[in-house]
Each structure stands twice: as C-alpha cells, then as structure tokens.
Design a protein around this motif. Sequence first.
Motif, PDB file in Angstrom:
ATOM      1  N   UNK A  21       0.818  -1.215   0.000  1.00 46.13           N
ATOM      2  CA  UNK A  21       0.000   0.000   0.000  1.00 46.13           C
ATOM      3  C   UNK A  21       0.854   1.269   0.000  1.00 46.13           C
ATOM      4  N   UNK A  22       2.006   1.204   0.657  1.00 45.71           N
ATOM      5  CA  UNK A  22       2.851   2.400   0.778  1.00 45.71           C
ATOM      6  C   UNK A  22       4.292   2.045   0.356  1.00 45.71           C
ATOM      7  N   UNK A  23       4.502   1.706  -0.921  1.00 43.32           N
ATOM      8  CA  UNK A  23       5.838   1.252  -1.352  1.00 43.32           C
ATOM      9  C   UNK A  23       6.920   2.312  -1.234  1.00 43.32           C
ATOM     10  N   UNK A  24       6.535   3.582  -1.169  1.00 49.12           N
ATOM     11  CA  UNK A  24       7.531   4.644  -1.055  1.00 49.12           C
ATOM     12  C   UNK A  24       7.385   5.407   0.255  1.00 49.12           C
ATOM     13  N   UNK A  25       6.691   4.814   1.220  1.00 46.22           N
ATOM     14  CA  UNK A  25       6.504   5.458   2.511  1.00 46.22           C
ATOM     15  C   UNK A  25       7.744   5.387   3.377  1.00 46.22           C
ATOM     16  N   UNK A  26       7.680   6.060   4.495  1.00 46.77           N
ATOM     17  CA  UNK A  26       8.869   6.116   5.365  1.00 46.77           C
ATOM     18  C   UNK A  26       9.111   4.794   6.098  1.00 46.77           C
ATOM     19  N   UNK A  27       8.095   3.894   6.153  1.00 51.72           N
ATOM     20  CA  UNK A  27       8.274   2.610   6.828  1.00 51.72           C
ATOM     21  C   UNK A  27       8.486   1.457   5.841  1.00 51.72           C
ATOM     22  N   UNK A  28       8.546   1.758   4.546  1.00 49.80           N
ATOM     23  CA  UNK A  28       8.606   0.691   3.542  1.00 49.80           C
ATOM     24  C   UNK A  28       9.875  -0.156   3.676  1.00 49.80           C
ATOM     25  N   UNK A  29      11.040   0.476   3.744  1.00 53.44           N
ATOM     26  CA  UNK A  29      12.297  -0.276   3.846  1.00 53.44           C
ATOM     27  C   UNK A  29      12.367  -1.057   5.150  1.00 53.44           C
ATOM     28  N   UNK A  30      11.942  -0.436   6.252  1.00 50.50           N
ATOM     29  CA  UNK A  30      11.962  -1.123   7.532  1.00 50.50           C
ATOM     30  C   UNK A  30      10.998  -2.305   7.526  1.00 50.50           C
ATOM     31  N   UNK A  31       9.863  -2.156   6.847  1.00 48.21           N
ATOM     32  CA  UNK A  31       8.908  -3.259   6.751  1.00 48.21           C
ATOM     33  C   UNK A  31       9.517  -4.435   5.981  1.00 48.21           C
ATOM     34  N   UNK A  32      10.261  -4.150   4.915  1.00 47.57           N
ATOM     35  CA  UNK A  32      10.927  -5.219   4.169  1.00 47.57           C
ATOM     36  C   UNK A  32      11.941  -5.955   5.035  1.00 47.57           C
ATOM     37  N   UNK A  33      12.650  -5.201   5.836  1.00 47.69           N
ATOM     38  CA  UNK A  33      13.663  -5.809   6.695  1.00 47.69           C
ATOM     39  C   UNK A  33      13.022  -6.676   7.774  1.00 47.69           C
ATOM     40  N   UNK A  34      11.953  -6.177   8.379  1.00 46.44           N
ATOM     41  CA  UNK A  34      11.301  -6.927   9.446  1.00 46.44           C
ATOM     42  C   UNK A  34      10.493  -8.096   8.904  1.00 46.44           C
ATOM     43  N   UNK A  35      10.135  -8.032   7.632  1.00 44.93           N
ATOM     44  CA  UNK A  35       9.449  -9.166   7.015  1.00 44.93           C
ATOM     45  C   UNK A  35      10.383 -10.375   6.954  1.00 44.93           C
ATOM     46  N   UNK A  36      11.677 -10.139   6.732  1.00 49.92           N
ATOM     47  CA  UNK A  36      12.654 -11.249   6.748  1.00 49.92           C
ATOM     48  C   UNK A  36      12.637 -11.929   8.106  1.00 49.92           C
ATOM     49  N   UNK A  37      12.675 -11.125   9.157  1.00 46.03           N
ATOM     50  CA  UNK A  37      12.680 -11.664  10.521  1.00 46.03           C
ATOM     51  C   UNK A  37      11.386 -12.426  10.811  1.00 46.03           C
ATOM     52  N   UNK A  38      10.244 -11.874  10.369  1.00 47.35           N
ATOM     53  CA  UNK A  38       8.962 -12.526  10.628  1.00 47.35           C
ATOM     54  C   UNK A  38       8.891 -13.891   9.939  1.00 47.35           C
TER      55      UNK A  38
END
Length: 333
Positions: free
Chosen positions: A59-76
Amino acid sequence: MQVKHLLLIAIFALTAACSSNETISENLGEAELYRQAQADLDNKSFTSAINKLKALESRYPFGRFAEQAQLELIYAYYRNTEPEAARSSAERFIRLHPQHPSVDYAYYLKGLASFDQDRGLLARFLPLDMTKRDPGAARDSFNEFAQLTTRFPNSRYSPDAKARMVYLRNLLAANEIHVADYYLRRQAYVAAANRGRYVVENFQGTPAVGDGLAVMTEAYQRLGLEELAGTSLETLKLNYPQHPSLEDGEFVPSQEEADNRSWLSRATLGLINTENKAPDRSQSNRDVVRQYENAAQDLPDELRPVLREAEAEAANEEQDRSWWSYLTFGLFD
C-alpha cells in the motif's frame, strides 16, 4: 515430553492456519499499520505480522516505513519457520538496498534461515544426527555467513556468524567422513580414500581430520598401496596418537576384509572352489599357444605317433579317475 511437544506444535500450526484468514482494514494508515505489525511481532503472532508487513509494503511502497517493513518481514518469516521465504526476502532486500545501514542484518538473517533449514520442528525435539543429513543447507549457511564476515567484518553480527561457521565446518567435515565410511563398507576403496584426503586437505583444524587419515590408511591398505598407507598411518600416529583406530600403536581397520568367495567355497573352508578364473587373454599367452601349435606342426613324422599316444594316455588317465580321487584332489590316489 516429546509427545507433548508434538501436540503443542500441532496446536500452534492450527492456530496459525486460522489466523492467516485475518482481514486488514483498508482504512489503516501507514503508521498505524506499522504499529500493529510491531505489536504482532512482540506478541510472537508472526503470521499476522507477515500479513500486515506485506500490506504495508504494497500500500505504501515509497513510505517512510517501507524499507523497515521489508527488513522486518525477513525476521517474521524466519521466526515463522519459513526459511525459503526468509531467504528470498533477504535476497530481495540486499538487491534493492545494497547500501542500507542495516543490510548486514539481512545477510545475517539469510544465513540463519539456511542454518535452521535442516533443523525443522521435528529435529528440535527428536535426537537426529545432523552430520548424517544432506549438507546442502549447511553449506549454503556457511557461505552466507562467510559473505557477512567478509563484507562487514565489524558488524555486530559477525562474532556470532563466525562461531556458527566453526560449527558448520565441523558438521560438513563429519558428513564427509560418514560418506567415506559408506564407501568402505561398499568396498569402493578409491572413493573412500579420495573422501578422506578431501577432509585432510580442506578441513584442517576440525576433529574429523584424524578420521580422514584413518580412512585413507584403511583404503590404501585394501588397495595394496603400502607406501601411501604407511605415510597416512605415520601422520595419524604423530598427530592423533589417541585416535580410536589405534590400539597400542597398531592400526585396527574399521571394516573387516571382504570375502568374495562363493558360498560353497566359504562353507567348505575353501576345499571346493567353484569360481572359475577368467582365461588369460594376454598377448604373451597367445604367443605361447601359437609357439606350441607351430612346434606341434613342425614335429618329424616319426614322432607324431608318440605324441598322439601320450595325449591319448593322459586322456584315459583323466577318465579313469574315481570320484574319491576327484573329491580328495588326488591326495589318496
């Protein structure tokens, strides 16, 4: 206790399957979606966290949490025991953000996902020997940790990665020894010697080096290569004097020498040997036969009757032998 653990695993799996149908409101903003995903991670609701993190990224591919979400998705994914998804997400993050300040964390999680790939749910509760399993994931994990320690030697994750690399190296060496022992049991001595030499040459410093020297010694002895066997044995005695294959300084093979005789030969202690040796088809043998035939043709006419009488006499003696003579190999004729 193991039954209880398996029941808990089944319950968790059913719970995760039910929670995967969760619907995420379209009205949630970026910050709220990220906050809920963080709460799910804290509560170890990893499936729910994965759904929210994926929704946040889409939903927010260029938002301020996008990169952090990708990183935490690995952990999840990693914590949800989905190693392939974790590795794929890590590779994607590394490809998209090679200069990210936390890219070393992606390398580390990628190595962890491979490290635990063979240590599935059952392996955590059942006594499985990891050295006897397919070493593919262990080799991948070693290479991924090696990339981390090479590219980011000062990373906070490097010390743990190095410790795991020591364990993985020992595991890979032990796996090679298991394969070499299998070859010894199958009498594939050349393959066994090659495996032992590979351990000695490529896994110096691991406990399996002594086993590699023992395998080389035994394989070379079976092959009749006494010089190579002696060199391997001396190296084994010098560096591993307490190795289990050495008893009072003498080498004791792990496998008994193969008995390739027929069952009848073994049952009669070798008195009756039904195995027929293959005829000698060497050039020298053919030359001898040809010389004999030529000599027989060149005999003078007056000697030919004598030769025929001798051949007939030998044939009659062979026919006149009793069954007792055959059975006792002519010892009591």
